[in-house]
Every structure is written in C-alpha cells, then in structure tokens.
Motif scaffolding. Structure first.
Motif, mmCIF file in Angstrom:
data_model
loop_
_atom_site.group_PDB
_atom_site.id
_atom_site.type_symbol
_atom_site.label_atom_id
_atom_site.label_comp_id
_atom_site.label_asym_id
_atom_site.label_seq_id
_atom_site.Cartn_x
_atom_site.Cartn_y
_atom_site.Cartn_z
ATOM 1 N N LEU A 189 0.813 -1.216 0.000
ATOM 2 C CA LEU A 189 0.000 0.000 0.000
ATOM 3 C C LEU A 189 0.847 1.268 0.000
ATOM 4 O O LEU A 189 0.624 2.174 -0.820
ATOM 5 C CB LEU A 189 -0.973 -0.014 1.190
ATOM 6 C CG LEU A 189 -1.831 1.243 1.381
ATOM 7 C CD1 LEU A 189 -2.702 1.515 0.158
ATOM 8 C CD2 LEU A 189 -2.702 1.106 2.640
ATOM 9 N N PRO A 190 1.865 1.400 0.873
ATOM 10 C CA PRO A 190 2.666 2.629 0.858
ATOM 11 C C PRO A 190 3.489 2.807 -0.419
ATOM 12 O O PRO A 190 3.947 3.925 -0.705
ATOM 13 C CB PRO A 190 3.590 2.463 2.075
ATOM 14 C CG PRO A 190 2.916 1.446 2.944
ATOM 15 C CD PRO A 190 2.243 0.509 1.991
ATOM 16 N N GLN A 191 3.664 1.727 -1.198
ATOM 17 C CA GLN A 191 4.488 1.840 -2.401
ATOM 18 C C GLN A 191 3.793 2.623 -3.512
ATOM 19 O O GLN A 191 4.463 3.253 -4.333
ATOM 20 C CB GLN A 191 4.848 0.440 -2.918
ATOM 21 C CG GLN A 191 5.775 -0.349 -2.008
ATOM 22 C CD GLN A 191 6.055 -1.741 -2.556
ATOM 23 O OE1 GLN A 191 6.008 -1.963 -3.770
ATOM 24 N NE2 GLN A 191 6.354 -2.690 -1.679
ATOM 25 N N TRP A 192 2.454 2.593 -3.532
ATOM 26 C CA TRP A 192 1.751 3.246 -4.643
ATOM 27 C C TRP A 192 0.821 4.375 -4.205
ATOM 28 O O TRP A 192 0.363 5.163 -5.044
ATOM 29 C CB TRP A 192 0.931 2.212 -5.434
ATOM 30 C CG TRP A 192 -0.133 1.512 -4.645
ATOM 31 C CD1 TRP A 192 -0.020 0.321 -3.995
ATOM 32 C CD2 TRP A 192 -1.470 1.960 -4.408
ATOM 33 N NE1 TRP A 192 -1.201 0.000 -3.370
ATOM 34 C CE2 TRP A 192 -2.112 0.996 -3.619
ATOM 35 C CE3 TRP A 192 -2.198 3.091 -4.804
ATOM 36 C CZ2 TRP A 192 -3.441 1.129 -3.192
ATOM 37 C CZ3 TRP A 192 -3.513 3.225 -4.386
ATOM 38 C CH2 TRP A 192 -4.120 2.252 -3.585
ATOM 39 N N TRP A 193 0.528 4.498 -2.930
ATOM 40 C CA TRP A 193 -0.443 5.507 -2.491
ATOM 41 C C TRP A 193 0.113 6.915 -2.706
ATOM 42 O O TRP A 193 1.233 7.216 -2.313
ATOM 43 C CB TRP A 193 -0.797 5.294 -1.017
ATOM 44 C CG TRP A 193 -1.905 6.201 -0.567
ATOM 45 C CD1 TRP A 193 -1.779 7.398 0.065
ATOM 46 C CD2 TRP A 193 -3.307 5.985 -0.742
ATOM 47 N NE1 TRP A 193 -3.007 7.950 0.308
ATOM 48 C CE2 TRP A 193 -3.973 7.102 -0.183
ATOM 49 C CE3 TRP A 193 -4.056 4.959 -1.319
ATOM 50 C CZ2 TRP A 193 -5.362 7.217 -0.185
ATOM 51 C CZ3 TRP A 193 -5.444 5.076 -1.317
ATOM 52 C CH2 TRP A 193 -6.076 6.191 -0.756
ATOM 53 N N GLY A 194 -0.707 7.766 -3.307
ATOM 54 C CA GLY A 194 -0.326 9.154 -3.543
ATOM 55 C C GLY A 194 -0.066 9.429 -5.014
ATOM 56 O O GLY A 194 0.215 8.515 -5.789
ATOM 57 N N PRO A 195 -0.154 10.690 -5.429
ATOM 58 C CA PRO A 195 0.042 11.048 -6.835
ATOM 59 C C PRO A 195 1.488 10.823 -7.290
ATOM 60 O O PRO A 195 2.376 10.501 -6.485
ATOM 61 C CB PRO A 195 -0.314 12.546 -6.863
ATOM 62 C CG PRO A 195 -1.039 12.814 -5.589
ATOM 63 C CD PRO A 195 -0.515 11.837 -4.590
ATOM 64 N N ASP A 196 1.707 11.011 -8.583
ATOM 65 C CA ASP A 196 3.049 10.870 -9.148
ATOM 66 C C ASP A 196 4.030 11.773 -8.416
ATOM 67 O O ASP A 196 3.742 12.945 -8.147
ATOM 68 C CB ASP A 196 3.037 11.235 -10.637
ATOM 69 C CG ASP A 196 2.245 10.237 -11.469
ATOM 70 O OD1 ASP A 196 2.000 9.131 -10.970
ATOM 71 O OD2 ASP A 196 1.881 10.586 -12.609
ATOM 72 N N GLY A 197 5.182 11.226 -8.081
ATOM 73 C CA GLY A 197 6.221 12.005 -7.417
ATOM 74 C C GLY A 197 6.123 12.032 -5.905
ATOM 75 O O GLY A 197 7.027 12.529 -5.226
ATOM 76 N N PHE A 198 5.038 11.499 -5.342
ATOM 77 C CA PHE A 198 4.850 11.469 -3.890
ATOM 78 C C PHE A 198 5.278 10.114 -3.338
ATOM 79 O O PHE A 198 5.209 9.091 -4.023
ATOM 80 C CB PHE A 198 3.381 11.709 -3.525
ATOM 81 C CG PHE A 198 2.943 13.140 -3.613
ATOM 82 C CD1 PHE A 198 2.670 13.866 -2.461
ATOM 83 C CD2 PHE A 198 2.786 13.761 -4.845
ATOM 84 C CE1 PHE A 198 2.252 15.189 -2.539
ATOM 85 C CE2 PHE A 198 2.364 15.082 -4.937
ATOM 86 C CZ PHE A 198 2.096 15.799 -3.772
#
Length: 307
Positions: A189-198
């Motif tokens: 989950l933490p690997q992909w959560w958030g917009p590009d560059g986050f």
C-alpha cells in the motif's frame, strides 16, 4: 443543502391514498454529477453520512450489502423512544439509472409498515436529479407522516452530501484478487499511495476493520502532509471504508470508501470521498484532486501489472 439550490423544490406528493395505503413521490435536483449522486445513494459509507433525517435521529447500520439480492439493516434511535428497525432488500440496481428496494419497518418486534421504493436518476457531469416513489402499506398504524418526514429530511441530506462528494474511477488491467491484495497489504500500500512524485512514510499500519494507517505523504519538493486513516469496514475483495484525518487524531477531512468490481480479467475501482465541508470540496477540486487521484490509481495499476 439542495433546498437552497432549488427553491422551487417540490414537496412530497401523495398520488394515491386510501387509509393505510399511499403512493408518495419525492423529487430533488442536485448541483452534483450524476456519478456522484448515484454513489452517494448506493455506497454504504456514504449512506451512513446522509441517512439520518434530522440531528435528533441516530442511524446505526448493522448490515450493508448494496447489490441485487443484498440486504441493509439499520436502527433509527431517538432519545426516549424505542429503536426503529429498517430492513431493506435490494431488488434492482441499474447504475446511474434506477434502483428498486423493498423495506420493512418494525419497532419492539412489531412490524409497522412495508414499502416498495423506486429511485429514478438522470443528469449530466454538472447537475443531476432523483425521483423517489414510495408505495407504502402501513400495518400497525398510519405511517404516511413519518415517511414524508423521513424521506424529505434524508433526501435534503443526500443532496448536500452529493455536492461535496468526489468520485474517481479507473479500470485496472488485473484480476480483482490481485488489486485487492495490493491495496490491503501493509508492504505494498505505501508503495503506490499518492500522486506521481509522492512517497509515503509509515508510522504504523494495521489494515483491518477497526485498524488504522498513520503516515506522512511527502511531496516532490519535500513538503510533508500528515495523514491518518481509520478503517471502519474492510470487506474482502468488495469494499473498504475509512475516515481521513488531517494528521494523527487530527480533524476529519473526509469519509471515504473504495469498491472493487470484476470486469472480465480487469477490475473497476471506485474511490469515493465525502468531504467534511463544501469549502474543503471546492478547495480540493480547485487544486486538481480528481486528476491527482487518477494518478494514484495509475500507480496502483503500474504496480500490479509489473509483477
């Protein structure tokens, strides 16, 4: 609220009545996309936000399964009065077009009424409309006045909630089981959560009903955005619901949910958020939250298709 945007709002109309039998019609025009109105009508997390007809009524959901053949059970609680139980069975669901459900109201083990509820939807990406028809049969006593009050109050709330609801959808080219397991895995989950560059920096994570995720989302320029997700419900491979807080135990930002539907070998993911205020919704929309949400789901797709 809807009534402010639609001063010509039609009151509930009784098309036919005979003693304990009545047909009631309720109409609302809403300044929200049709997709948002439909999600607010059907998504259990959103229904929990708007279903209480007034501040004096607390609605507690015991079951919520919004699909044909599914059941919703809730208790309406008013101080000093016996709880009212509502059992709803979903008979038809045509996305963004129509829903049909039956419902039975009881109190202290005595059935009060039965009704067939049909909701017809129409609209665009800017405005939408719902017409609700209730075919009511009162059993223990005349329930028409209570239905009028309940549906009028609930539908006013529905309109106000839809106007501060953001809906993001993406079809991901991977089976639902893979998409789900990537979402509810504490490592992925933490690997992909958030917009590009986050990126995400986790303080603690417990992905279960009643669990939480406390983390910082870090922007490309190093800006830190503290986040706290509290998980209300996790229903494997179907949906999850959670509350978004501004930082650990901070003020609530939104009531959110994600649902997962198989489309052949792909998965349709719907991410919905009811912002706490209309001002927060407008601010989020202004800085491109929908586009950033699509980037987030894009990162999820890239992760699951790279494996």
């Amino acid at each position: 609220m809807t009534s402010k945007l639609n001063p010509q709002r039609k009151p509930a109309a009784r098309d036919q009545a005979d003693g304990r039998f009545a047909t009631l019609t309720f109409e609302r025009d809403v300044a929200a996309p049709l997709s948002a109105l439909w999600q607010v009508w059907t998504a259990p997390a959103a229904r929990a936000v708007w279903s209480s007809p007034s501040p004096s009524v607390v609605v507690e959901f015991l079951e919520a399964d919004t699909r044909v053949g599914g059941r919703e059970v809730s208790l309406c609680k008013v101080a000093g009065e016996p709880d009212t139980r509502c059992e709803c069975g979903w008979l038809a669901l045509e996305p963004a077009l129509r829903s049909v459900n039956c419902e039975v109201i009881s109190s202290e083990g005595v059935t009060q009424s039965a009704a067939l509820v049909t909701a017809d939807f129409s609209g665009t990406n800017e405005r939408s409309r719902v017409v609700v028809t209730v075919q009511l049969s009162s059993l223990a006593k005349d329930m028409e006045a209570g239905y009028r009050q309940g549906f009028d109050g609930g539908l006013d709330n529905l309109g106000g909630v839809a106007e501060r609801t953001m809906v993001i959808q993406r079809v991901i080219r991977a089976p639902r089981s893979i998409v789900w397991n990537t979402w509810v895995n504490a490592e992925t989950l933490p690997q992909w959560w958030g917009p590009d560059g986050f990126s995400c920096r986790t303080k603690r994570i417990d992905l279960r009903t009643g669990g939480e995720w406390v983390f910082d989302m870090i922007g490309p320029d190093g800006t830190v955005f503290p986040n706290h997700h509290r998980y209300i419900e996790i229903r494997p491979e179907e949906r999850l619901a959670y509350t978004l807080l501004w930082g650990e135990n901070g003020p609530k930002h939104a009531d959110a949910w994600a649902s997962f539907e198989s489309e052949g070998e792909a998965t349709k993911v719907t991410l919905g958020m009811v912002m706490s205020t209309k001002a927060e919704f407008e601010e989020a929309k202004g800085f491109g939250a929908i586009e950033l949400g699509m980037q987030t789901l894009g990162k999820l797709e890239r992760l699951v298709t790279s494996r």
